[in-house]
Write a protein that holds these residues in place. Structure first.
Motif, PDB file in Angstrom:
ATOM      1  N   ARG A  17      -8.752  -4.099   7.478  1.00  9.22           N
ATOM      2  CA  ARG A  17     -10.099  -4.542   7.118  1.00  9.22           C
ATOM      3  C   ARG A  17     -10.692  -5.445   8.182  1.00  9.22           C
ATOM      4  O   ARG A  17     -11.893  -5.518   8.352  1.00  9.22           O
ATOM      5  CB  ARG A  17     -10.061  -5.342   5.814  1.00  9.22           C
ATOM      6  CG  ARG A  17      -9.959  -4.506   4.585  1.00  9.22           C
ATOM      7  CD  ARG A  17     -10.043  -5.390   3.346  1.00  9.22           C
ATOM      8  NE  ARG A  17     -10.146  -4.556   2.161  1.00  9.22           N
ATOM      9  CZ  ARG A  17     -10.106  -5.031   0.933  1.00  9.22           C
ATOM     10  NH1 ARG A  17      -9.971  -6.331   0.732  1.00  9.22           N
ATOM     11  NH2 ARG A  17     -10.204  -4.220  -0.093  1.00  9.22           N
ATOM     12  N   GLU A  52      -4.579  -7.754  -0.661  1.00 12.43           N
ATOM     13  CA  GLU A  52      -4.683  -7.777   0.801  1.00 12.43           C
ATOM     14  C   GLU A  52      -3.385  -8.287   1.425  1.00 12.43           C
ATOM     15  O   GLU A  52      -2.757  -9.219   0.902  1.00 12.43           O
ATOM     16  CB  GLU A  52      -5.803  -8.715   1.245  1.00 12.43           C
ATOM     17  CG  GLU A  52      -7.165  -8.066   1.326  1.00 12.43           C
ATOM     18  CD  GLU A  52      -8.179  -9.035   1.925  1.00 12.43           C
ATOM     19  OE1 GLU A  52      -9.083  -8.557   2.601  1.00 12.43           O
ATOM     20  OE2 GLU A  52      -8.071 -10.248   1.692  1.00 12.43           O
ATOM     21  N   ALA A  59       0.828  -1.213   0.000  1.00  7.96           N
ATOM     22  CA  ALA A  59       0.000   0.000   0.000  1.00  7.96           C
ATOM     23  C   ALA A  59       0.865   1.267   0.000  1.00  7.96           C
ATOM     24  O   ALA A  59       0.549   2.241   0.695  1.00  7.96           O
ATOM     25  CB  ALA A  59      -0.954  -0.020   1.207  1.00  7.96           C
ATOM     26  N   PRO A 106      -5.670  -3.299   0.322  1.00  7.45           N
ATOM     27  CA  PRO A 106      -4.656  -2.741  -0.590  1.00  7.45           C
ATOM     28  C   PRO A 106      -4.488  -1.238  -0.440  1.00  7.45           C
ATOM     29  O   PRO A 106      -3.501  -0.681  -0.917  1.00  7.45           O
ATOM     30  CB  PRO A 106      -5.193  -3.106  -1.981  1.00  7.45           C
ATOM     31  CG  PRO A 106      -6.635  -3.428  -1.787  1.00  7.45           C
ATOM     32  CD  PRO A 106      -6.791  -3.918  -0.390  1.00  7.45           C
ATOM     33  N   ASP A 107      -5.445  -0.592   0.271  1.00  2.00           N
ATOM     34  CA  ASP A 107      -5.319   0.838   0.541  1.00  2.00           C
ATOM     35  C   ASP A 107      -4.554   1.108   1.840  1.00  2.00           C
ATOM     36  O   ASP A 107      -4.366   2.265   2.217  1.00  2.00           O
ATOM     37  CB  ASP A 107      -6.713   1.472   0.622  1.00  2.00           C
ATOM     38  CG  ASP A 107      -7.564   0.836   1.730  1.00  2.00           C
ATOM     39  OD1 ASP A 107      -7.128  -0.180   2.328  1.00  2.00           O
ATOM     40  OD2 ASP A 107      -8.668   1.342   1.990  1.00  2.00           O
TER      41      ASP A 107
END
Ligand SMILES: [Fe+2]
Length: 395
Positions: free
Chosen positions: A207, A182, A135, A202-203
Motif C-alpha cells: 500500500r 496491515e 495475507a 491485508p490482501d
C-alpha cells in the motif's frame, strides 16, 4: 578474515545447539497429559540451523540456514514436520555436498565456477530468524532481506518480493495490525537510502513504500520494530555497519555509544518522522507499543541491553541507564523527548504479547527467562534451563 575457525569449539554448534540435519514427519506425537479437543491450529518456529558444517566463522544468532519446525494440533492429537528453507544458495551447497559460503565474519563468497554466474559473489540469504503468516502467505524471514515463501507443508516456494515492490526485502520482525490487517515493515541497507519503511495491505499488496526515512545518514543495524495505531516505532541504536573494514579483515559492525540511540516515530499516513534522541542502549526485541490515552505519548516496552554484542559473551558494567532488563520508553511526539524507566530486573529475552493486542495497550506478556547465563544473544551458556514465564505488566 577469521583464522583458526574450529566448529567443534563453537558453543552454538554443539551440545543442545548442535545442528539438526534430518527432515522428518511424525504423524502422531506422544502427548504428555491432554490436549484440549478444541485446540486447533499450527505452531511454527524458525531458527538458525546450518545445513553443512560452517566454514570461516559462525556468528550466532545471525548465521545458519533456516529450518522451520511445525506442530499441527487438532482433535487432541499432534503431528510434527521440519523442513529447511531451501534457498538457491542452499541448493548450490547441496549439489556441492558442503558449505560454500563462509559465515558473516569471514566474507567467503563462492565464485562462478562453484555456483554459477547468478549466485557468484552474492551474500547468502539467511531466512532463519522468524516465520509469519500474512495475507495467506507463510513467510520465513531474514534480517532485512527478502523473505522466502513456504507451502502449507513447509516446502520452499521461493523469494517473496511482494510483486517486485519490495525487492530489497523487509525486517525479520514485521508487525501485523490486528484490527486493519496491515503488515508494517522496515528494511535497512548498507547503501543509501539506509532505511525504508512500507505497509502491506491485508490482501498482500504493498500500500505504501518503500519510503526512505529522512535523516538517516549511515547504515545501522535494527533488528525489531513496534507498531501503534498511528506510528511505526524504530529504535536506531549506534550499531553501525562498516563493510569497508570487513573487506580488509576488520569487523562489519561497530558499537559507537557516543552517537547515542535515536527513536523514530514514523506516521503510518506518511507524515513527517518525529525523532527523539537518547543515550546509547541496544534492543533486540520489542514487547509492544501504543499511544497513551489522554496525551498521545507513545509507550514502547522492550528488553534493553547496554550494547550490541554478538558471538562470545563478554562481561561488562552497564551504565545505569542502559542495564539489561524489561524497560519502558515513553516518547513525546511533539516535544521530541523520551523518558525511560526500568520495569523489571530479571534477565529475560524474546518477549511476546497476545498478537490480538498489538499496537494497543497490553496487560501481560511472556518472556524467556533464565538464571545466571541465559540463552540470550551474547551468552555462551546453553539454554537448557530456560523456562517460559508469564509476567503481568502495567498498561
Ligand atoms: Fe529476533
Amino acid at each position: 578474515m577469521t583464522t583458526a575457525f574450529d566448529p567443534a569449539r563453537v558453543p552454538h554448534l554443539n551440545g543442545p545447539f548442535a545442528p539438526v540435519t534430518a527432515e522428518v514427519d511424525v504423524a502422531d506425537l506422544e502427548v504428555v497429559g491432554e490436549l484440549p479437543e478444541a485446540l486447533d491450529g499450527l505452531y511454527l518456529r524458525n531458527g538458525p540451523n546450518p545445513r553443512f558444517t560452517p566454514v570461516g566463522s559462525y556468528l550466532y544468532p545471525l548465521d545458519g540456514d533456516g529450518m522451520v519446525h511445525g506442530v499441527w494440533l487438532s482433535g487432541g492429537r499432534a503431528r510434527y514436520r521440519n523442513r529447511f528453507v531451501r534457498t538457491e544458495a542452499m541448493r548450490a551447497e547441496e549439489r556441492a555436498g558442503r558449505a560454500l559460503w563462509g559465515g558473516l565474519e569471514s566474507l567467503i563468497l563462492p565464485d562462478a565456477a562453484q555456483v554459477g554466474e547468478e549466485l557468484a559473489g552474492t551474500f547468502k540469504p539467511l531466512p532463519d530468524i522468524n516465520v509469519v503468516r500474512h495475507a495467506g502467505r507463510l513467510l520465513a524471514l531474514a534480517e532485512s532481506d527478502c523473505p522466502y515463501r513456504l507451502t502449507p507443508g513447509l516446502g520452499t516456494l521461493g523469494r517473496e518480493t511482494f510483486g517486485d515492490r519490495l525487492p530489497a526485502g523487509i525486517t525479520a520482525h514485521p508487525k501485523t495490525d490486528p484490527v486493519t490487517g496491515e503488515l508494517a515493515a522496515f528494511c535497512y541497507a548498507l547503501e543509501p537510502p539506509y532505511l525504508t519503511w512500507s505497509l502491506i495491505g491485508p490482501d498482500g499488496a504493498v500500500r505504501r513504500g518503500p519510503t526512505p526515512v529522512e535523516g538517516v545518514d549511515a547504515p545501522r543495524m535494527i533488528h525489531d520494530m513496534a507498531l501503534t495505531e498511528r506510528y511505526l516505532v524504530l529504535v536506531l541504536a549506534p550499531a553501525f555497519f562498516t563493510l569497508d573494514e570487513a573487506l580488509h579483515g576488520g569487523s562489519f559492525l561497530h558499537w559507537r555509544p557516543e552517537r547515542g540511540t535515536r527513536l523514530a516515530l514514523i506516521p503510518r499516513d506518511g507524515g513527517p518522522v518525529r525523532w527523539a534522541e537518547d543515550e546509547a542502549f541496544w534492543l533486540w526485541h520489542t514487547v509492544n507499543a501504543y499511544e497513551r490515552p489522554g496525551d498521545g505519548h507513545v509507550v514502547l516496552d522492550y528488553v534493553q541491553w547496554p550494547e550490541l554484542s554478538l558471538g562470545a559473551a563478554r562481561e561488562r558494567h552497564a551504565a545505569p541507564g542502559a542495564a539489561h532488563g524489561l524497560t519502558r520508553a515513553v516518547i513525546d511526539p511533539v516535544a521530541g523527548t523520551v523518558r525511560r524507566t526500568r520495569l523489571d530486573d530479571a534477565r529475560v529475552e524474546l518477549p511476546r504479547i497476545d498478537d490480538r493486542a498489538l499496537a494497543r495497550p497490553h496487560d501481560r506478556l511472556a518472556v524467556a527467562a533464565g538464571g545466571r547465563g541465559t540463552c540470550c544473544p551474547g551468552s555462551t551458556t546453553p539454554c537448557a534451563s530456560t523456562s517460559w514465564a508469564a509476567r503481568s505488566g502495567p498498561r
